[in-house]
Design an enzyme around this catalytic site. Structure first.
Site, mmCIF file in Angstrom:
data_model
loop_
_atom_site.group_PDB
_atom_site.id
_atom_site.type_symbol
_atom_site.label_atom_id
_atom_site.label_comp_id
_atom_site.label_asym_id
_atom_site.label_seq_id
_atom_site.Cartn_x
_atom_site.Cartn_y
_atom_site.Cartn_z
ATOM 1 N N LYS A 117 20.581 11.410 -5.541
ATOM 2 C CA LYS A 117 22.031 11.446 -5.793
ATOM 3 C C LYS A 117 22.232 12.851 -6.661
ATOM 4 C CE LYS A 117 24.090 7.712 -5.725
ATOM 5 N NZ LYS A 117 25.168 6.786 -5.369
ATOM 6 N N ARG A 146 27.024 5.804 -11.775
ATOM 7 C CA ARG A 146 26.297 5.238 -10.815
ATOM 8 C C ARG A 146 24.661 5.672 -10.928
ATOM 9 N NH1 ARG A 146 30.655 8.188 -7.740
ATOM 10 N NH2 ARG A 146 31.356 6.742 -5.912
ATOM 11 N N GLY A 197 19.678 -2.691 -4.308
ATOM 12 C CA GLY A 197 19.237 -3.515 -5.256
ATOM 13 C C GLY A 197 19.642 -3.393 -6.790
ATOM 14 N N MET A 228 21.926 -1.554 -9.886
ATOM 15 C CA MET A 228 23.348 -1.419 -10.178
ATOM 16 C C MET A 228 23.814 -0.132 -9.406
ATOM 17 S SD MET A 228 25.732 -0.478 -13.390
ATOM 18 C CE MET A 228 26.191 1.221 -12.679
ATOM 19 N N ARG A 271 23.312 12.812 1.434
ATOM 20 C CA ARG A 271 21.929 12.593 1.528
ATOM 21 C C ARG A 271 21.566 12.457 3.017
ATOM 22 N NH1 ARG A 271 22.452 6.148 -0.297
ATOM 23 N NH2 ARG A 271 24.074 5.566 1.144
ATOM 24 N N HIS A 297 -5.230 -15.086 14.786
ATOM 25 C CA HIS A 297 -5.556 -14.933 16.223
ATOM 26 C C HIS A 297 -4.162 -14.575 16.989
ATOM 27 C CE1 HIS A 297 -5.963 -16.404 20.350
ATOM 28 N NE2 HIS A 297 -7.158 -15.918 20.114
ATOM 29 N N ARG A 316 -13.063 -6.841 23.879
ATOM 30 C CA ARG A 316 -13.652 -8.141 23.625
ATOM 31 C C ARG A 316 -13.882 -9.103 24.632
ATOM 32 N NH1 ARG A 316 -8.909 -7.057 19.384
ATOM 33 N NH2 ARG A 316 -9.795 -7.516 17.396
ATOM 34 N N ARG A 376 -17.761 -4.920 23.768
ATOM 35 C CA ARG A 376 -18.518 -5.466 22.875
ATOM 36 C C ARG A 376 -19.313 -6.593 23.192
ATOM 37 N NH1 ARG A 376 -15.155 -7.820 17.792
ATOM 38 N NH2 ARG A 376 -14.446 -9.397 19.428
ATOM 39 N N SER A 392 -18.526 1.572 14.828
ATOM 40 C CA SER A 392 -16.999 1.189 14.972
ATOM 41 C C SER A 392 -16.828 0.306 14.050
ATOM 42 C CB SER A 392 -16.729 0.725 16.440
ATOM 43 O OG SER A 392 -15.314 0.293 16.622
ATOM 44 N N GLY A 399 -15.122 -2.393 12.273
ATOM 45 C CA GLY A 399 -14.100 -3.719 12.654
ATOM 46 C C GLY A 399 -13.714 -4.111 11.394
ATOM 47 N N THR A 400 -12.387 -3.396 11.036
ATOM 48 C CA THR A 400 -11.989 -3.630 9.592
ATOM 49 C C THR A 400 -11.263 -5.117 9.204
ATOM 50 O OG1 THR A 400 -10.218 -2.175 10.334
ATOM 51 C CG2 THR A 400 -11.731 -1.251 8.796
ATOM 52 N N ASN A 401 -11.124 -5.636 10.422
ATOM 53 C CA ASN A 401 -10.479 -6.995 10.201
ATOM 54 C C ASN A 401 -11.518 -7.851 9.627
ATOM 55 O OD1 ASN A 401 -8.391 -6.196 11.631
ATOM 56 N ND2 ASN A 401 -9.279 -7.124 13.603
ATOM 57 N N ASP A 402 -12.581 -7.940 10.031
ATOM 58 C CA ASP A 402 -13.677 -8.746 9.508
ATOM 59 C C ASP A 402 -14.292 -7.963 8.193
ATOM 60 O OD1 ASP A 402 -14.630 -11.229 10.900
ATOM 61 O OD2 ASP A 402 -14.723 -10.007 12.544
ATOM 62 N N CYS A 440 -11.800 0.155 15.017
ATOM 63 C CA CYS A 440 -11.049 -0.646 15.991
ATOM 64 C C CYS A 440 -10.512 -1.959 15.386
ATOM 65 C CB CYS A 440 -12.190 -1.094 17.155
ATOM 66 S SG CYS A 440 -13.449 -2.151 16.710
ATOM 67 N N TYR A 459 -12.292 8.771 16.136
ATOM 68 C CA TYR A 459 -11.302 8.147 16.824
ATOM 69 C C TYR A 459 -10.694 7.015 16.125
ATOM 70 C CZ TYR A 459 -14.467 4.731 18.817
ATOM 71 O OH TYR A 459 -15.353 3.475 18.674
HETATM 72 C C1 PEP Z 1 -12.787 -6.583 13.470
HETATM 73 O O1 PEP Z 1 -13.441 -7.512 12.817
HETATM 74 O O2 PEP Z 1 -12.023 -5.570 12.741
HETATM 75 C C2 PEP Z 1 -12.676 -6.382 15.051
HETATM 76 C C3 PEP Z 1 -12.160 -5.490 15.649
HETATM 77 O O3 PEP Z 1 -13.242 -7.875 15.546
HETATM 78 P P1 PEP Z 1 -12.629 -8.875 15.770
HETATM 79 O O4 PEP Z 1 -11.057 -8.799 15.291
HETATM 80 O O5 PEP Z 1 -12.555 -9.217 17.013
HETATM 81 O O6 PEP Z 1 -13.193 -9.857 14.947
HETATM 82 MG MG MG Z 2 -14.799 -8.688 14.183
#
Ligand code: PEP
Ligand code: MG
Length: 886
Positions: free
Chosen positions: A26, A96, A105, A107, A352, A468, A574, A630, A777, A779-782, A844, A864
């Site tokens: 501002k 202000r 949020g 004042m 703004r 899931h 999968r 996979r 690849s 698997g960044t979830n696991d 992935c 990728y």
């Molecule tokens: C992961 O683990 O990142 C992955 C892509 O495999 P899944 O989610 O099927 O375990």
């Molecule tokens: Mg996995």
């Protein structure tokens, strides 16, 4: 000496737009507008450095701040020819807050500061309007008491209501000077009552009280939460803007309003805004009176008979329109402007970059390129990739009424309404009859996939952003709200209880996967429009980006959708999702239940043709683009029968008795299946499973290469590898199987074998693993789950506590933890490529569709990213932005 205070107004300023970090958004824009020669009421900005210093020094100010503030007050006094606290000609100011980015949020505003029992008389005399003066005074007492002194504004409104009732008034406009005089005295008494001390009459005490309140509000809970949700560092601090008052409530030749230089909801290039005659700023926002349209065209479109500003104040409107043009051309972006008209003179109080919806952001960015206002690169940076989601899914009609039951996690965007059902089977049955259903589960499992597919939307009471339900729903493009913990789902009675309300089986509900809301009844939705602007911006993104974007898909429907969204191949198929089809599951169960290889092979032989035909479909849709398949990953028990009748079916198919089957099911039980017998460990124990899958892939690739007349190069991927030896053994098995088939066919076929990096050990051992892998690849979830040691399915329960306590700054399953998990990714890439410099590397996990994680992947040389179909456009734009930001 540090300069803590910057003056602005009267055609010049000590600051400018580029000083946002120091002056706040501002303050920097007020300075910039002053430099542009726009009519800005003079004032000064106390810098954000004062805020930082205040908190670094036990809530005390720098020693020389008071002198600098006093000097700047003098400058204002000289400019406007009035004096702060003067008995004859008093200066009034507004105070202000203003951080680098606009931040609800904190004042917000105190107006009319400088009024007291003496100056109010002077104001009355000067303006010749006693009513105006005392109305302003009571507003000031109320506002100051509320935002600075912490006395609830409701207490004052109550006094006003009583006064109106006792005197037979209905509207505020009916009150006379005497009424406001009486009320300001009553307000003061009320404040004193509540505070135990008199309402401050000393104008300097008022000023410093307001300054303290602004800096104090930087650390209140609401502001804290907002910063956490928007990743704003707590160290930024806020600035304070003190500005001489101008009045929009001095009579019918006065007004106040808010305007946008374009329509912020559609992006249409027309002025858009509201104003009120004879009013102060807060009246427009507070909804006490209904504001009128700014332009004649919008008044007519709205069917209003209240004159627009264009009609009622044509001359000032003309000046305002000039300001719009000047500001938009100067900032090269749509502006959100606040203005006041005092006795036919226009004042600009704020400008703004205006907040806008995703469709508006897209339209404005592309049209500004067409009009040579900004470059394509700038346009790419103007659109928030995360918001593109909104454009691809149906969304709730913003004008429709909502009866919100609760809020869960916004797991998969889009809105959907339908009948509540509690089982996947029922979802399928009802949807086959053409009914819309919402599948409600405590949590979902792979067994629910057919029901999730059949449902319009999915709602769970447990599970996080990579549970899931969330992952599968995003993959399918189904709206999903997960982890709505306040819902009590009673599966036996088929009811949901929330806050004492009961939702029964087949009652209609609506979910909004974009914000996590769960609503009773049906709420109207609007369809996405993928007009020309979307395609155009995407094409610019594709020209710019270096990362390839693939999709995670296993059904023809998802694969085709992803192609339409621009996917350049499949990064993760999968295969286990293909096992749940009603006609196949019996064969899968037979395979699991067999206690010897012979039995398993018999079942696998039955599965082979189905797997092959799945791959034929996918390869055909992808027309020669890379497809990573996979091999089987989840623990086998996920496929076990649950219901008695399922056990009977399997027993009959296998010709074994129930007792044997039940015992076998118990044998397969694991305490910690995520860390148990899953991934490549299945391939090591039961090589015939991977052998069948490799066969299906290679045979399908041979077939499709022939029919397409173009080579299909399948990428066969082994999951959950932790040591090089695992991959070495399995690769040998895959190659042996594949080469025999290829040789027997008399054709030529290239294929690749690679692995997922999903375990910390795999990242550390990447150098050795790369000896056997042609691609990685991540698997960044696991990898996130195993690096943190927190469960991707159960963490929703406590993650919120961690976010609130600032232990994590974001959900690590949503945005890649670049410091920890990201380090492992870097190590993996580096060590892998040291061994094999042409190693192809992708990601992935769910992070492949998260803009910040995509940028990380670009910076670290991945080839990728792969994400669910509906996130492909997000990743394309994020990848382009990553190049532009480098
Ligand atoms: C992961 O683990 O990142 C992955 C892509 O495999 P899944 O989610 O099927 O375990
Ligand atoms: Mg996995």
């Amino acid at each position: 000496m540090t300069k803590w205070v910057y003056n602005f107004g009267d055609g010049s300023a000590e600051g400018e737009a580029s000083m946002k970090n120091l002056l706040g958004g501002k303050g920097a824009n007020l300075a910039e507008m002053s430099n542009l020669g726009l009519p800005v009421p003079p004032g000064f900005t106390i810098t954000t450095e004062v805020c930082t210093s205040y908190y670094d020094n036990d809530n005390t100010y720098p020693a020389d701040l008071a002198d600098q503030v006093a000097a700047s007050i003098k400058v204002i006094e000289e400019t406007v020819g009035a004096k702060f606290g003067d008995e004859e000609n008093p200066l009034l100011v507004s105070v202000r807050s203003g951080a680098r980015v606009s931040m609800p949020g904190m004042m917000d505003t105190v107006l009319n500061l400088g009024l007291n029992d003496v100056t109010v008389k002077a104001l009355a005399k000067q303006s010749g309007d006693e009513r105006f003066a005392y109305d302003s005074y009571r507003r000031f007492i109320q506002m100051y008491s509320d935002v600075v002194l912490g006395v609830d504004h409701y207490l004052f409104e109550e006094l006003l209501e009583i006064h109106k009732e006792e005197n037979g008034f209905t509207l505020d406009t009916e009150l006379e000077a005497e009424d406001w005089k009486e009320l300001s005295a009553a307000f003061k008494a009320k404040a004193e009552d509540e505070l135990g001390r008199p309402f401050p009459q000393d104008v300097n005490e008022q000023l410093w009280g307001a300054i303290d309140a602004v800096f104090g509000s930087w650390m209140i809970e609401r502001a804290f939460v907002y910063r956490r949700l928007h990743n704003i560092p707590h160290t930024w601090g806020t600035a304070v803007n003190v500005q001489s008052m101008v009045f929009g409530n001095m009579g019918d030749d006065c007004a106040t309003g808010v305007a946008f230089t374009r329509d912020p909801s559609t992006g249409e290039n027309t002025y858009y805004g509201e104003y009120l005659i004879n009013a102060q700023g807060e009246d427009v926002v507070a909804g006490i009176r209904t504001p009128q349209n700014l332009t004649k065209a919008s008044r007519i479109a709205a069917g209003s008979d209240m004159p627009s500003m264009e009609e009622s104040m044509p001359e000032v409107y003309g000046q305002l329109a000039d300001v719009f043009q000047k500001l938009e051309a100067h900032y090269r972006d749509m502006q959100d402007i606040e203005f006041t008209v005092q006795k036919q003179k226009l004042w600009i109080l704020q400008t703004r970059s205006g907040k806008r919806t995703a469709p508006a952001a897209l339209k404005i960015a592309v049209e500004m390129v067409h009009d040579d206002i900004i470059s394509k690169d700038e346009a790419l940076l103007r659109v928030d990739p995360g918001a593109l989601d909104q454009l691809l899914h149906p969304t709730l009609d913003p004008d429709a009424a909502r009866d919100v039951l609760t809020k869960g996690l916004p797991a998969s965007p889009g809105a959907a309404s339908g009948k509540v059902v509690f089982t996947a089977d029922e979802a399928e049955i009802l949807s086959k009859n053409g009914e819309d259903v919402i599948l409600v589960r405590i949590e979902t499992s792979p067994e629910d996939i057919h029901g999730m597919h059949a449902a319009r939307g999915i709602l769970t009471s447990r599970g996080g952003m990579t549970s899931h339900a969330a992952v599968v729903a995003r993959g399918m493009g189904r709206p999903c709200v997960s982890g709505a913990g306040s819902l009590h789902i009673n599966m036996a009675e088929q009811t949901i209880t929330v806050d004492g309300r009961v939702i029964n089986n087949h009652d209609i509900i609506t979910i909004d996967g974009g914000n996590g809301e769960v609503m009773a009844g049906k709420v109207a939705t609007i369809k996405p429009e993928l007009g020309g602007h979307f395609g155009e911006l995407m094409a610019w993104a594709d020209d710019k980006r270096e990362l390839k974007v693939r999709t995670n898909a296993e059904t023809p429907l998802d694969a085709s959708a992803a192609r339409e969204f621009g996917a350049e191949g499949i990064g993760l198929c999968r295969t286990e999702h293909m096992f749940f089809d009603a006609t196949r599951i019996i064969n899968v169960r037979q395979m699991i239940m067999s206690s010897d290889e012979e039995g398993r092979r018999a079942a696998l032989d039955k599965l082979l043709p189905d797997q092959r035909s799945d791959f034929v479909e996918l390869f055909t849709i992808m027309k020669g683009l890379p497809v990573t398949v996979r091999l089987l990953d989840p623990p086998l028990h996920e496929f076990l029968p649950h219901k008695e009748e399922d056990f009977v079916d399997v027993a009959n198919a296998m010709g074994v008795d129930m007792a044997f089957l039940k015992r076998r099911a118990e044998e397969l039980h694991e305490f910690n299946p995520m860390l148990g017998h899953r991934g490549c460990r299945l391939g090591i124990s039961f090589p015939e499973i991977y052998e069948m899958q490799a066969r299906a892939i290679i045979e399908a690739a041979l077939e499709v290469s022939k029919t397409l007349g173009e080579a299909v190069i399948p990428e066969i991927m082994v999951p959950l590898v932790g040591s090089a030896k695992e991959l070495e053994i399995l690769k040998e098995l895959i190659i042996k199987t594949a080469d025999e088939i290829i040789e027997a066919s008399g054709e030529k076929l290239e294929y690749m074998v690679g692995t997922m990096i999903e375990l910390p050990r795999a990242a550390l051992q990447a150098g050795e693993i790369a000896n056997h892998a042609e691609f990685f690849s991540f698997g960044t979830n696991d990898l996130t789950q195993t690096t943190y040691g927190i469960s991707r399915d159960d963490s929703a329960r406590f993650l919120d506590d961690y976010l609130k306590a600032d232990i994590y700054d974001q959900d690590p399953f949503v945005s890649l933890d670049q410091d920890g998990v990201g380090e492992l990714v870097k190590i993996g890439v580096e060590r892998g490529r040291n061994t094999r410099n042409d190693l192809k590397v992708g990601i992935c996990g769910e992070h492949g569709g998260d803009p910040a994680s995509v940028e990380f992947c670009h910076r670290n040389g991945l080839d990728y990213v792969s994400c669910s179909p509906y996130r492909v456009p997000i990743a394309r734009l994020a990848a382009a932005q990553a190049v532009l930001r480098k």
